[in-house]
Design an enzyme around this catalytic site. Structure first.
Site, PDB file in Angstrom:
ATOM      1  N   GLU A 103       0.806  -1.220   0.000  1.00 31.53           N
ATOM      2  CA  GLU A 103       0.000   0.000   0.000  1.00 31.53           C
ATOM      3  C   GLU A 103       0.841   1.273   0.000  1.00 31.53           C
ATOM      4  O   GLU A 103       0.436   2.307  -0.519  1.00 31.53           O
ATOM      5  CB  GLU A 103      -0.961   0.016   1.189  1.00 31.53           C
ATOM      6  CG  GLU A 103      -2.114  -0.991   1.079  1.00 31.53           C
ATOM      7  CD  GLU A 103      -1.765  -2.364   1.619  1.00 31.53           C
ATOM      8  OE1 GLU A 103      -0.576  -2.631   1.916  1.00 31.53           O
ATOM      9  OE2 GLU A 103      -2.694  -3.190   1.753  1.00 31.53           O
ATOM     10  N   PHE A 126     -11.674  -7.493  13.447  1.00 36.69           N
ATOM     11  CA  PHE A 126     -10.569  -7.929  12.586  1.00 36.69           C
ATOM     12  C   PHE A 126     -10.239  -6.822  11.582  1.00 36.69           C
ATOM     13  O   PHE A 126     -11.118  -6.284  10.928  1.00 36.69           O
ATOM     14  CB  PHE A 126     -10.962  -9.217  11.849  1.00 36.69           C
ATOM     15  CG  PHE A 126      -9.915  -9.663  10.859  1.00 36.69           C
ATOM     16  CD1 PHE A 126      -8.645 -10.048  11.291  1.00 36.69           C
ATOM     17  CD2 PHE A 126     -10.184  -9.672   9.500  1.00 36.69           C
ATOM     18  CE1 PHE A 126      -7.672 -10.430  10.384  1.00 36.69           C
ATOM     19  CE2 PHE A 126      -9.213 -10.064   8.588  1.00 36.69           C
ATOM     20  CZ  PHE A 126      -7.953 -10.439   9.028  1.00 36.69           C
ATOM     21  N   GLN A 127      -8.980  -6.509  11.458  1.00 34.92           N
ATOM     22  CA  GLN A 127      -8.474  -5.448  10.571  1.00 34.92           C
ATOM     23  C   GLN A 127      -9.134  -4.099  10.850  1.00 34.92           C
ATOM     24  O   GLN A 127      -9.369  -3.320   9.939  1.00 34.92           O
ATOM     25  CB  GLN A 127      -8.622  -5.854   9.098  1.00 34.92           C
ATOM     26  CG  GLN A 127      -7.702  -7.039   8.754  1.00 34.92           C
ATOM     27  CD  GLN A 127      -7.487  -7.227   7.263  1.00 34.92           C
ATOM     28  OE1 GLN A 127      -8.375  -6.968   6.460  1.00 34.92           O
ATOM     29  NE2 GLN A 127      -6.288  -7.687   6.890  1.00 34.92           N
ATOM     30  N   LYS A 151     -17.617  -0.859   5.562  1.00 35.26           N
ATOM     31  CA  LYS A 151     -18.016  -1.826   4.534  1.00 35.26           C
ATOM     32  C   LYS A 151     -19.521  -1.792   4.247  1.00 35.26           C
ATOM     33  O   LYS A 151     -19.940  -1.896   3.096  1.00 35.26           O
ATOM     34  CB  LYS A 151     -17.584  -3.234   4.961  1.00 35.26           C
ATOM     35  CG  LYS A 151     -17.802  -4.263   3.856  1.00 35.26           C
ATOM     36  CD  LYS A 151     -17.167  -5.598   4.205  1.00 35.26           C
ATOM     37  CE  LYS A 151     -17.320  -6.555   3.027  1.00 35.26           C
ATOM     38  NZ  LYS A 151     -16.700  -7.856   3.317  1.00 35.26           N
TER      39      LYS A 151
END
Lengths: 163, 579
Positions: B52, B114-115, B164
């Site tokens: 990234e 998570f993440q 998301k």
């Protein structure tokens, strides 16, 4: 020198941390900071007390103005203004001491807003110095808890910080 | 009425409507809906990087070369944190960039999912602004605002964090034509009274200096700067970020100033009586000791960012506005006044400057068989007519590139000036090459910087990016070694590069061409050969003199008149023995 900077900013999540982050990132001092929404719920009004040389204060104002969430600001030191702070003090108040605290509160034009057999809770509004003076006048051993809001302020007369 | 679309589709439509050509990115869980939407359209092209950080530098290089905002798309958590260096790099150099980061679904935010990482919080100190999208209905407007903020005023990176679920939610899409933000209204027009005062002061100067910087490049104001400088006939020097905005080959140009600037530029700064600073920020690498900075000068400063003015150096005439606007206005006034430009042949100030120039501070030993890094850059400059796009990493090679490549046009010199990010050069060159597929794009690097983003050689192969990597391999972190030589009694603590890879084999393993050059006599032919390979990436491992230092040098905390010259230019130098 001590300056009171009044800021109108977007009432957005994170706006406060942008201001606080700016001060820590650039090693500016914050003595106190108060913030709450205005009559227009999309805007917050912040009052920030800081100190520094003229050049530092100029930079602080420029850096604050650069924050995208900041709409407008003013240095209250540049105009005639009123500053106020609210303090709540819980003191011991038993025996002879009870009368003495009550008298002090009257002298300072404060109010006793909560009472138990052994304690008073005092509300006092005024300049920071006035609040300091009450704390000095009270017996240190009598003070149980002190809560201060930090300074808030407004310009005198026609001067105003609004859109 | 707009059509009903999912958030991911809205995002892609908005990018297309914003005119985005390329998105540099890397997929992951939080951005899978977005990647699905990318798959289903072909307006916005996605470039898959290998890390990234590479995405941010590539977008940054694209932005620096074109003036258009660079766009990055990465997933939440580590995807976002890997971008921080690239975002900070763009922020320090005022580069317009929009970084779209995925975020865990709204209902999980704050749960250590998570993440998950507080990306708005992490990037806050190194962005111009950032947003978290809380409702799909706000998505299009937020994208519009992000591009608006990134590209106007003093440009900079803007992060948009998108949970998301927002990318799956449905809303009507219509892209706003314009955006109004009551809290963000950058000034562009300079104050006419200040401009007039500045011009009067300038025209009364006897020992004037023009000091121009990255703001001229960013604002596309090279033309106005050239006219301004010629109308006055005054000497001009540029910062590292300003190179190219005024042609290096022009006799009025004293080249770069500052820590590794020319003798004439720094002495000129020290002795000038009027200084006009244009799109610069008085960085410590430029000013040296502030107590001794331009001790006799009245200072005019043009900058679009009020906070840049009188931040480090108190100025006499501040002008807040865009460089192009203010210089155009100044040019009108100077033309109207029939001012006679300073005579370079006769004027006493030019005579003094020419005496400084005669010292020829950029000399180096040209007689050696071992390759001098300066010579490599000079040859590259000659062979490309000073017209290639040059990216660099950070260190000695960066300074030599700045000193010895003759930048005659703006946006050709692309380097991390403010943050000083090693690893910037290769991915930045990818962004430039994508923007200009037919131009020569070179990355001047060193063997230490080069390996910091070496994985992007795969990206270069995938997209056929024929950049030329010129790695000046001195087996040291050269600038660190130089400081250790000068200031730490030659205790070369961890600045050597041990266990280096075989760079030729490395290039070949990535599917590219590798070349090793070890003798001065071979440099020119090797460069020609590499430059002639128009459709291949070439990694040139050029083995250079380990002992070479960057001169002139103003040690940190010294004044402009306290330069140390190279031994070849008459400086004392140091006797050096390496390992």
């Amino acid at each position: 020198m001590r300056h009171i900077i009044s800021i109108l900013l977007e009432n957005e999540a994170g706006a406060l941390s942008r201001v606080a982050g700016l001060f820590s990132a650039r090693a500016y001092n914050i003595e106190s900071l108060t913030v709450a929404p205005t009559e227009d719920p999309t805007m917050s009004r912040m009052t920030l007390v800081t100190n520094g040389s003229d050049a530092t204060i100029e930079q602080i104002q420029k850096q604050l103005n650069k924050l995208v969430d900041v709409i407008k600001l003013t240095d209250l030191n540049e105009v005639r203004h009123i500053e106020r702070e609210l303090m709540l003090v819980k003191t011991k108040a038993a025996g002879d001491f009870r009368e003495e605290v009550k008298r002090l509160v009257e002298i300072f034009r404060g109010r006793i807003i909560d009472v138990t057999d052994a304690t008073y809770t005092i509300e006092l509004t005024g300049s920071g110095k006035k609040l300091d003076a009450l704390l000095e006048a009270l017996d240190e051993k009598a003070i149980i808890e002190v809560v201060r809001t930090g300074i808030t302020g407004i310009a005198r007369g026609e001067n105003a910080l609004h859109l | 009425m707009g059509e009903k679309l999912r958030g991911a589709e809205i995002l892609l439509k908005a990018l297309a409507d914003e005119g985005v050509e390329y998105v540099f990115g890397y997929p992951g869980g939080a951005v899978l809906h977005i990647y699905d939407a990318i798959f289903k359209q072909d307006t916005v092209k996605h470039i898959l990087v290998r890390h990234e950080q590479g995405a941010t530098h590539a977008a940054d290089g694209y932005a620096r070369a074109t003036g258009k905002p660079g766009v990055v798309l990465v997933t939440s958590g580590p995807g976002a944190t890997n971008c921080v260096t690239g975002i900070a790099t763009a922020h320090m150099d005022s580069i317009p960039m929009v970084v779209l980061t995925g975020q865990v679904p709204s209902h999980l935010i704050g749960n250590d999912a998570f993440q998950e990482v507080d990306n708005v919080g992490i990037t806050r100190p190194c962005v111009k602004h950032n947003f978290m999208v809380e409702d799909v209905k706000d998505l299009a407007m937020t994208i519009k605002k992000a591009f608006h903020v990134a590209t106007t005023g003093r440009p900079g990176p803007v992060v948009v964090d998108i949970p998301k679920d927002i990318t799956a939610d449905v809303a009507e899409y219509s892209y706003p034509d314009s955006v109004e933000m009551r809290s963000y209204k950058p000034v562009t027009k300079g104050h006419p009274g200040q401009i007039r005062r500045a011009v009067e002061l300038l025209m009364s100067a006897r020992k004037p200096m023009i000091y121009s910087g990255g703001g001229v490049v960013i604002d596309n104001a090279a033309e106005q700067l050239i006219e301004f400088t010629r109308l006055l006939g005054y000497p001009i020097t540029q910062t590292l970020m300003g190179l190219g905005a005024y042609p290096a080959s022009d006799p009025q140009n004293l080249q770069m100033l500052g820590m590794h600037g020319t003798y004439e530029a720094n002495m000129g700064m020290h002795q000038c009586d009027v200084l006009i600073a244009i799109g610069v920020r008085f960085d410590d690498r430029v000013t040296g000791n502030l107590e001794q900075f331009c001790p006799n000068a009245k200072i005019i400063h043009i900058d679009i960012d009020p906070a840049s003015i009188s931040k480090n150096v108190a100025v006499d005439i501040p002008i807040v506005g865009s460089v192009s606007n203010v210089l155009s206005e100044m040019n009108k006034l100077i033309r109207a006044s029939q001012f006679d430009p300073m005579d370079m042949e006769k004027d006493a100030w030019w005579e003094q400057i020419n005496q400084w120039r005669a010292i020829d501070c950029m000399q180096y030993d040209r007689s050696t068989d071992v390759i001098k890094p300066q010579y490599v850059i000079e040859e590259l400059s000659r062979l490309t007519n000073g017209d290639a796009y040059i990216t660099s990493d950070v260190g000695q090679h960066q300074m030599w590139a700045a000193q010895y490549y003759q930048f005659n046009k703006p946006r050709r010199w692309i380097n991390s000036g403010g943050l000083g990010t090693m690893g910037f050069g290769v991915p930045a060159a990818m962004g430039v090459q994508l923007a200009y597929p037919d131009e020569t794009v070179c990355c001047i690097s060193g063997e230490a910087s080069l390996v910091m983003c070496i994985q992007e050689l795969s990206t270069c192969l995938q997209y056929g990016l024929p950049i030329k990597i010129i790695s000046l391999n001195n087996r040291y972190m050269g600038m660190v070694r130089q400081w250790q030589e000068f200031f730490y009694d030659r205790r070369y603590s961890h600045s050597y590069m041990d266990a280096l890879p075989d760079f030729v084999a490395l290039a070949e393993s990535f599917g590219h061409v590798g070349m090793r050059v070890e003798k001065t006599a071979d440099v020119s032919a090797a460069l020609k050969e590499a430059l002639a390979m128009k459709d291949r990436l070439v990694l040139m491992d050029i083995v250079t003199d380990q002992t070479e230092n960057v001169y002139p040098m103003i040690a940190a905390g010294k004044g402009h008149n306290e330069m140390e010259l190279s031994p070849v230019s008459g400086g004392p130098g140091t006797d050096r023995e390496l390992s």
